[in-house]
Design a protein around this motif. Structure first.
Motif, PDB file in Angstrom:
ATOM      1  N   ASP A 111      -0.301   5.605  -9.947  1.00 39.47           N
ATOM      2  CA  ASP A 111       0.855   6.467 -10.198  1.00 39.47           C
ATOM      3  C   ASP A 111       2.148   5.755  -9.809  1.00 39.47           C
ATOM      4  N   ALA A 112       2.092   4.979  -8.732  1.00 41.83           N
ATOM      5  CA  ALA A 112       3.268   4.219  -8.311  1.00 41.83           C
ATOM      6  C   ALA A 112       3.665   3.201  -9.373  1.00 41.83           C
ATOM      7  N   VAL A 113       2.683   2.551  -9.955  1.00 47.03           N
ATOM      8  CA  VAL A 113       2.964   1.573 -11.012  1.00 47.03           C
ATOM      9  C   VAL A 113       3.616   2.262 -12.210  1.00 47.03           C
ATOM     10  N   ARG A 114       3.063   3.381 -12.615  1.00 51.15           N
ATOM     11  CA  ARG A 114       3.635   4.117 -13.755  1.00 51.15           C
ATOM     12  C   ARG A 114       5.093   4.505 -13.480  1.00 51.15           C
ATOM     13  N   ILE A 149       1.396  -3.872  -6.232  1.00 46.89           N
ATOM     14  CA  ILE A 149       0.982  -2.554  -5.755  1.00 46.89           C
ATOM     15  C   ILE A 149      -0.547  -2.540  -5.707  1.00 46.89           C
ATOM     16  N   THR A 150      -1.105  -2.380  -4.522  1.00 42.72           N
ATOM     17  CA  THR A 150      -2.559  -2.446  -4.395  1.00 42.72           C
ATOM     18  C   THR A 150      -3.211  -1.104  -4.708  1.00 42.72           C
ATOM     19  N   VAL A 178       7.750   5.757  -3.044  1.00 42.25           N
ATOM     20  CA  VAL A 178       7.670   4.674  -4.021  1.00 42.25           C
ATOM     21  C   VAL A 178       9.031   4.094  -4.378  1.00 42.25           C
ATOM     22  N   LEU A 179       9.947   4.926  -4.837  1.00 44.36           N
ATOM     23  CA  LEU A 179      11.232   4.400  -5.303  1.00 44.36           C
ATOM     24  C   LEU A 179      12.109   3.875  -4.166  1.00 44.36           C
ATOM     25  N   VAL A 181       0.866  -1.185   0.000  1.00 40.19           N
ATOM     26  CA  VAL A 181       0.000   0.000   0.000  1.00 40.19           C
ATOM     27  C   VAL A 181       0.899   1.230   0.000  1.00 40.19           C
ATOM     28  N   ILE A 182       0.723   2.091  -0.984  1.00 40.03           N
ATOM     29  CA  ILE A 182       1.501   3.321  -1.069  1.00 40.03           C
ATOM     30  C   ILE A 182       0.686   4.468  -0.474  1.00 40.03           C
TER      31      ILE A 182
END
Length: 212
Positions: free
Chosen positions: A55-58, A46-47, A29-30, A22-23
């Protein structure tokens, strides 16, 4: 579906433990992903339990192409489509609906649908699914459920998630129909909040060492 089953098998074999992430802060993120990767966890779920998941996935797909990044907590086809658009390399759901299962059949991205009962399995089985997430594993029988499923569903493999912890993870892996496990015990919220990335790296390494 065979190629997608093979893709799930490959990522499961590589991952062994699929961290459920969970972000809560985009700035994390990084460094968060780098800490997990340094600890040996390079396949990440990434949930969509927070507003920052896509956005974290991107960001990870752009900046950390060496990682395998999937999207979890996908609840409907709009979320499924958004995950694909963000660059998800696999998709995980907590349960299954006919709409999501059909979307997974049509998509090139492999779907790991969540199941809890034989009826759930059979709904997906008829569409060609052979790999599943058992969730929440601790509520729906855990190891006993996996042993029971092995009889009528001998060609299936599972990723039990929910209640998996250092005390039982090795026992889960002793089941012949377990391909990997999901969990977040190596990602304590207080450690993340403190941004103690060295501790996250250590906990991820320890989690994998438990399996040996």
């Amino acid at each position: 579906m065979q190629n997608k089953i093979a893709a799930i098998d490959a990522l499961s074999q590589k991952a062994r433990i699929l961290p459920v992430i969970v972000i809560n802060d985009p700035a994390d993120v990084l460094p968060f992903a780098d800490a997990m990767a340094a600890g040996g966890l390079k396949t990440l779920e990434i949930t969509l339990r927070s507003a920052y998941g896509l956005d974290a996935v991107r960001l990870l797909r752009k900046e950390r192409p060496e990682l395998t990044v999937g999207v979890g907590t996908v609840l409907d086809t709009s979320m499924f489509d958004a995950a694909i658009e963000a660059g998800a390399q696999f998709i995980v759901t907590p349960g299954c609906t006919d709409e999501i299962l059909e979307a997974g059949v049509k998509s090139d991205v492999p779907l790991l649908p969540g199941i809890a009962t034989p009826s759930d399995i059979m709904r997906a089985y008829r569409l060609g699914y052979r790999r599943f997430k058992l969730f929440p594993a601790n509520v729906y029988g855990g190891i006993d459920a996996l042993k029971a499923f092995a009889g009528p569903f001998g060609d299936l493999r599972f990723c039990p998630t929910g209640g998996v912890n250092p005390g039982n993870v090795k026992a889960y892996f002793q089941q012949s129909n377990v391909m990997c496990v999901g969990g977040s015990w190596m990602l304590p919220s207080d450690v993340i909040k403190a941004r103690d990335w060295a501790k996250i790296e250590q906990l991820c390494r320890e989690a994998l060492a438990t399996l040996d």
